[in-house]
Design a protein around this motif. Structure first.
Motif, PDB file in Angstrom:
ATOM      1  N   MET A  20     -36.923 -17.901 -71.076  1.00 46.48           N
ATOM      2  CA  MET A  20     -35.965 -16.825 -70.938  1.00 46.48           C
ATOM      3  C   MET A  20     -34.600 -17.336 -71.383  1.00 46.48           C
ATOM      4  N   GLU A  21     -33.908 -16.526 -72.184  1.00 48.54           N
ATOM      5  CA  GLU A  21     -32.587 -16.903 -72.670  1.00 48.54           C
ATOM      6  C   GLU A  21     -31.520 -16.321 -71.770  1.00 48.54           C
ATOM      7  N   ALA A  22     -30.446 -17.050 -71.586  1.00 43.49           N
ATOM      8  CA  ALA A  22     -29.303 -16.567 -70.829  1.00 43.49           C
ATOM      9  C   ALA A  22     -28.236 -16.143 -71.822  1.00 43.49           C
ATOM     10  N   VAL A  23     -27.595 -15.016 -71.536  1.00 44.32           N
ATOM     11  CA  VAL A  23     -26.523 -14.534 -72.389  1.00 44.32           C
ATOM     12  C   VAL A  23     -25.238 -14.585 -71.582  1.00 44.32           C
ATOM     13  N   ILE A  24     -24.242 -15.188 -72.145  1.00 47.80           N
ATOM     14  CA  ILE A  24     -22.959 -15.311 -71.451  1.00 47.80           C
ATOM     15  C   ILE A  24     -21.975 -14.363 -72.117  1.00 47.80           C
ATOM     16  N   LEU A  25     -21.342 -13.530 -71.312  1.00 47.39           N
ATOM     17  CA  LEU A  25     -20.357 -12.570 -71.804  1.00 47.39           C
ATOM     18  C   LEU A  25     -18.993 -12.891 -71.219  1.00 47.39           C
ATOM     19  N   SER A  26     -17.968 -12.629 -72.011  1.00 42.57           N
ATOM     20  CA  SER A  26     -16.624 -12.749 -71.467  1.00 42.57           C
ATOM     21  C   SER A  26     -16.376 -11.549 -70.558  1.00 42.57           C
ATOM     22  N   LYS A  27     -15.314 -11.611 -69.788  1.00 41.50           N
ATOM     23  CA  LYS A  27     -14.996 -10.513 -68.875  1.00 41.50           C
ATOM     24  C   LYS A  27     -14.756  -9.229 -69.661  1.00 41.50           C
ATOM     25  N   ASN A  28     -14.080  -9.316 -70.806  1.00 42.71           N
ATOM     26  CA  ASN A  28     -13.817  -8.135 -71.640  1.00 42.71           C
ATOM     27  C   ASN A  28     -15.107  -7.547 -72.195  1.00 42.71           C
ATOM     28  N   GLN A  29     -15.994  -8.400 -72.663  1.00 41.08           N
ATOM     29  CA  GLN A  29     -17.274  -7.934 -73.188  1.00 41.08           C
ATOM     30  C   GLN A  29     -18.089  -7.258 -72.092  1.00 41.08           C
ATOM     31  N   TYR A  30     -18.065  -7.842 -70.904  1.00 36.42           N
ATOM     32  CA  TYR A  30     -18.792  -7.278 -69.769  1.00 36.42           C
ATOM     33  C   TYR A  30     -18.231  -5.896 -69.411  1.00 36.42           C
ATOM     34  N   GLN A  31     -16.890  -5.763 -69.371  1.00 38.09           N
ATOM     35  CA  GLN A  31     -16.259  -4.478 -69.043  1.00 38.09           C
ATOM     36  C   GLN A  31     -16.582  -3.431 -70.111  1.00 38.09           C
ATOM     37  N   GLU A  32     -16.580  -3.845 -71.387  1.00 37.43           N
ATOM     38  CA  GLU A  32     -16.924  -2.933 -72.471  1.00 37.43           C
ATOM     39  C   GLU A  32     -18.372  -2.463 -72.349  1.00 37.43           C
ATOM     40  N   LEU A  33     -19.270  -3.372 -72.031  1.00 34.52           N
ATOM     41  CA  LEU A  33     -20.677  -3.031 -71.847  1.00 34.52           C
ATOM     42  C   LEU A  33     -20.851  -2.043 -70.693  1.00 34.52           C
ATOM     43  N   LEU A  34     -20.162  -2.270 -69.583  1.00 31.55           N
ATOM     44  CA  LEU A  34     -20.226  -1.344 -68.447  1.00 31.55           C
ATOM     45  C   LEU A  34     -19.690   0.039 -68.837  1.00 31.55           C
ATOM     46  N   GLY A  35     -18.622   0.059 -69.631  1.00 32.52           N
ATOM     47  CA  GLY A  35     -18.057   1.332 -70.088  1.00 32.52           C
ATOM     48  C   GLY A  35     -19.046   2.107 -70.937  1.00 32.52           C
ATOM     49  N   ARG A  36     -19.733   1.423 -71.819  1.00 34.87           N
ATOM     50  CA  ARG A  36     -20.731   2.085 -72.669  1.00 34.87           C
ATOM     51  C   ARG A  36     -21.899   2.602 -71.841  1.00 34.87           C
ATOM     52  N   ILE A  37     -22.329   1.819 -70.885  1.00 31.00           N
ATOM     53  CA  ILE A  37     -23.424   2.265 -70.003  1.00 31.00           C
ATOM     54  C   ILE A  37     -22.999   3.508 -69.241  1.00 31.00           C
ATOM     55  N   GLU A  38     -21.766   3.555 -68.774  1.00 32.12           N
ATOM     56  CA  GLU A  38     -21.264   4.722 -68.044  1.00 32.12           C
ATOM     57  C   GLU A  38     -21.214   5.947 -68.960  1.00 32.12           C
ATOM     58  N   GLU A  39     -20.807   5.776 -70.218  1.00 33.68           N
ATOM     59  CA  GLU A  39     -20.796   6.884 -71.179  1.00 33.68           C
ATOM     60  C   GLU A  39     -22.200   7.433 -71.390  1.00 33.68           C
ATOM     61  N   ILE A  40     -23.153   6.545 -71.563  1.00 33.25           N
ATOM     62  CA  ILE A  40     -24.550   6.964 -71.754  1.00 33.25           C
ATOM     63  C   ILE A  40     -25.052   7.693 -70.523  1.00 33.25           C
ATOM     64  N   ASN A  41     -24.739   7.182 -69.352  1.00 26.72           N
ATOM     65  CA  ASN A  41     -25.154   7.820 -68.103  1.00 26.72           C
ATOM     66  C   ASN A  41     -24.565   9.224 -67.987  1.00 26.72           C
ATOM     67  N   THR A  42     -23.295   9.383 -68.360  1.00 23.95           N
ATOM     68  CA  THR A  42     -22.644  10.690 -68.307  1.00 23.95           C
ATOM     69  C   THR A  42     -23.317  11.669 -69.263  1.00 23.95           C
ATOM     70  N   LYS A  43     -23.613  11.226 -70.476  1.00 24.15           N
ATOM     71  CA  LYS A  43     -24.271  12.095 -71.461  1.00 24.15           C
ATOM     72  C   LYS A  43     -25.657  12.513 -70.996  1.00 24.15           C
ATOM     73  N   ILE A  44     -26.394  11.582 -70.410  1.00 25.60           N
ATOM     74  CA  ILE A  44     -27.731  11.904 -69.909  1.00 25.60           C
ATOM     75  C   ILE A  44     -27.643  12.915 -68.780  1.00 25.60           C
ATOM     76  N   THR A  45     -26.687  12.746 -67.886  1.00 26.97           N
ATOM     77  CA  THR A  45     -26.509  13.662 -66.764  1.00 26.97           C
ATOM     78  C   THR A  45     -26.155  15.058 -67.259  1.00 26.97           C
ATOM     79  N   GLU A  46     -25.251  15.150 -68.236  1.00 26.02           N
ATOM     80  CA  GLU A  46     -24.859  16.446 -68.783  1.00 26.02           C
ATOM     81  C   GLU A  46     -26.035  17.134 -69.477  1.00 26.02           C
ATOM     82  N   THR A  47     -26.835  16.360 -70.185  1.00 28.28           N
ATOM     83  CA  THR A  47     -27.970  16.906 -70.914  1.00 28.28           C
ATOM     84  C   THR A  47     -29.059  17.403 -69.973  1.00 28.28           C
TER      85      THR A  47
END
Length: 94
Positions: free
Chosen positions: A1-28
């Motif tokens: 198993m590989e470990a992926v290390i993200l910076s704090k900014n990358q992690y926050q950006e990833l969370l933001g994208r996940i939240e956008e996807i979640n919002t779109k799925i909920t609306e749909t």
């Protein structure tokens, strides 16, 4: 198993994208607004005459809205009418 290390900014950006996807799925996935058919569309959909539609309204078989002389039916009411009058296939015996 590989470990992926993200910076704090990358992690926050990833969370933001996940939240956008979640919002779109909920609306749909929200229940769509009920569609209304006018009388002409209803007659064509059901392959019936104006008189048959009038009889069904008079007998309370189908709910409707009337604004002036214009009559509208909810698509969900049409589906309810068809479901109430649904007959399962029966098995023929030989």
């Amino acid at each position: 198993m590989e470990a992926v290390i993200l910076s704090k900014n990358q992690y926050q950006e990833l969370l933001g994208r996940i939240e956008e996807i979640n919002t779109k799925i909920t609306e749909t996935s929200k229940k769509p607004v009920d569609v209304f058919l006018d009388n002409a569309d209803f007659l064509q959909l059901m392959h019936i005459s104006k008189r048959t539609a009038q009889t069904w309204r008079d007998e309370g078989k189908i709910s409707f809205s009337q604004i002036g002389n214009k009559i509208y039916y909810r698509m969900s009411d049409v589906q309810t009418l068809l479901n109430k009058n649904y007959n399962k296939a029966f098995k023929k015996t030989r």
